[in-house]
Design an enzyme around this catalytic site. Structure first.
Site, PDB file in Angstrom:
ATOM      1  N   HIS A   1      -2.662  19.384   1.339  1.00 54.28           N
ATOM      2  CA  HIS A   1      -2.554  18.051   0.750  1.00 54.28           C
ATOM      3  C   HIS A   1      -3.901  17.701   0.136  1.00 54.28           C
ATOM      4  O   HIS A   1      -4.877  18.421   0.289  1.00 54.28           O
ATOM      5  CB  HIS A   1      -2.185  17.025   1.830  1.00 54.28           C
TER       6      HIS A   1
ATOM      7  N   ARG B   1       4.130  10.233  -5.882  1.00 60.30           N
ATOM      8  CA  ARG B   1       3.919  10.906  -4.593  1.00 60.30           C
ATOM      9  C   ARG B   1       5.225  11.400  -3.957  1.00 60.30           C
ATOM     10  O   ARG B   1       5.309  12.501  -3.432  1.00 60.30           O
ATOM     11  CB  ARG B   1       3.255   9.892  -3.644  1.00 60.30           C
TER      12      ARG B   1
ATOM     13  N   GLU C   1      -6.663  18.614   3.846  1.00 61.63           N
ATOM     14  CA  GLU C   1      -6.791  17.602   2.799  1.00 61.63           C
ATOM     15  C   GLU C   1      -7.951  18.083   1.936  1.00 61.63           C
ATOM     16  O   GLU C   1      -9.101  18.085   2.368  1.00 61.63           O
ATOM     17  CB  GLU C   1      -7.099  16.217   3.379  1.00 61.63           C
TER      18      GLU C   1
ATOM     19  N   GLU D   1      -0.444  15.430  -5.913  1.00 60.72           N
ATOM     20  CA  GLU D   1      -1.580  16.199  -5.392  1.00 60.72           C
ATOM     21  C   GLU D   1      -1.704  17.553  -6.090  1.00 60.72           C
ATOM     22  O   GLU D   1      -1.530  18.616  -5.495  1.00 60.72           O
ATOM     23  CB  GLU D   1      -1.441  16.323  -3.863  1.00 60.72           C
TER      24      GLU D   1
HETATM   25 ZN   LIG Z   1      -0.147  14.670   0.670  1.00 54.85          ZN
END
Ligand SMILES: [Zn+2]
Length: 430
Positions: free
Chosen positions: A289, A220, A364, A167
């Site tokens: 995120h 990730r 997010e 990310e």
């Molecule tokens: Zn994340």
């Protein structure tokens, strides 16, 4: 899922990004079941609150995925035809120490450059900025951050990015917040910097971030070998609060693998110890995120509101209003369980329930499945600016609701009780 040699970079030639558009609960359920098919990488999770699911497929399995979707009459678009082509255009800039040019907001940076930049900031802003270490990774890297403080005794704001290696937009967002707090001429930003102690970690999962730069862009998890030759645990499913109750995986091959037990991983364990050590000072906790354009509050395994749930939602919605002003970007505000999907063992739930931080938010960031984790560089600055607008507004609204160390109301009560106390003392002495 994906295997590769020890040093060569994994290539994503003809890998495709699908934006799948389920239209009813039945189709969402079908896609949920499909998540256990590890030939496909679910970049986002099927949810009733979201109208799309992002899935990456290798070229070998594209046909089968499309047939599967046709069979179930589920609509989809292909957003990226060849992910490698996109990666070839991705730019990672190098930061040069003590140059007149600071970090720039039109490309991504490697961990080493971010660390050098932090060192330069600390040297430049002596007495205000200092290096903090939030913990240590499996491969021995520090979870390095910066504390910004204009004096002792202030309430604290905690900011964190890159708990998930892939990310990258969250890394630059957190760096931008640091930069604004130290260099901005904006009055509200300056007072936000001055009025609070800021504890800021741009990269909470350093091994995963480095691996994402050097070997597999889509990485990730962390990098600790687990069982069956698999590597890595999802560091946002490994916290000691309702661990593995829901929305996490027991399969070490899965990208949402929760690990062998709560805090089995050095990153989540050491970071939690650090957070606990400053826990009674933290008034506002922000973790970044990507992606989906959501602002979420705990909890991930329940939609039941907690004591100040409605305050948190109202403050969050107003902040997202401020976020939308500059470029019209729309965020949805809700709790994790309703905004995304049921998930437990996450960081924010632990921070809310175990540490009792009053206001806990998980962003997010951009976008909504067009490029997903591969957010184009020309969106970095706009994203960072609008997020900074929202952070300043979060603080402003939180104060209005009586958080962040006192509102007009609580100050009045404090003053009047002081007055009462003085009068009483006076009475005693007289
Ligand atoms: Zn994340």
């Amino acid at each position: 899922l994906i295997s590769f040699g020890s040093s060569e970079k994994f290539r994503f030639d003809n890998y495709a990004l699908y934006k799948i558009l389920p239209e009813n609960g039945e189709q969402i359920k079908i896609l949920e079941d499909k998540m256990s098919d590890l030939r496909y990488d679910f970049w986002s999770v099927p949810s009733a609150a979201l109208d799309y699911v992002s899935v990456m497929s290798s070229p070998q399995h594209k046909n089968e995925l499309e047939e599967f979707l046709h069979h179930h009459q589920i609509k989809y678009n292909i957003k990226i035809n060849n992910i490698q082509e996109h990666l070839d255009k991705e730019t990672v800039r190098t930061y040069r120490s003590n140059s007149s040019v600071s970090m720039e907001w039109d490309s991504y940076y490697k961990l080493a450059d971010i660390n050098t930049w932090l060192d330069d900031l600390v040297a430049t802003y002596k007495g205000i900025a200092s290096i903090i270490v939030g913990g240590r990774s499996y491969e021995g890297r520090q979870i390095r951050g910066i504390k910004i403080s204009h004096g002792s005794g202030r309430r604290a704001i905690y900011v964190e990015g890159t708990l998930h290696g892939v990310e990258w937009i969250t890394t630059t967002t957190v760096c931008y917040i640091i930069n604004e707090l130290l260099t901005s001429d904006d009055t509200d930003t300056k007072s936000a910097a001055r009025d609070f102690d800021w504890y800021i970690f741009p990269v909470a999962n350093p091994d995963g971030y480095v691996f994402s730069h050097e070997q597999n862009r889509m990485w990730r998890k962390n990098r600790r070998p687990t069982t069956g030759g698999h590597i890595g645990v999802d560091l946002n499913r490994n916290w000691n609060n309702n661990w593995l109750v829901i929305g996490a995986s027991t399969d070490p091959a899965n990208n949402r693998y929760a690990g062998l037990g709560p805090f089995s991983e050095p990153e989540s364990r050491s970071l939690s110890t650090y957070i606990k050590s400053i826990g009674d000072k933290i008034e506002l906790f922000l973790t970044f995120h990507s992606f989906g354009q959501l602002l979420m509050v705990p909890f991930g395994n329940s939609t039941a509101p907690y004591a100040n749930y409605h305050d948190a939602i109202n403050i969050g919605r107003r902040a997202m209003g401020a976020l939308s002003v500059r470029y019209g970007t729309q965020y949805f505000t809700g709790n994790i369980a309703e905004a995304i999907y049921l998930a437990s063992g996450g960081e924010t739930d632990w921070v809310k329930e175990r540490i009792g931080v009053p206001l806990v938010y998980c962003y997010e960031l951009r976008d909504k499945g067009d490029k997903g984790f591969l957010l184009p560089e020309d969106q970095i600055l706009p994203n960072n600016q609008e997020v900074m607008d929202s952070v300043v507004e979060l603080i402003h609204q939180a104060k209005r609701f009586g958080y962040m160390g006192g509102s007009a109301v609580s100050t009045a009560i404090y003053t009047s009780s002081l007055l009462m106390f003085s009068l009483l003392s006076l009475c005693i002495f007289l």
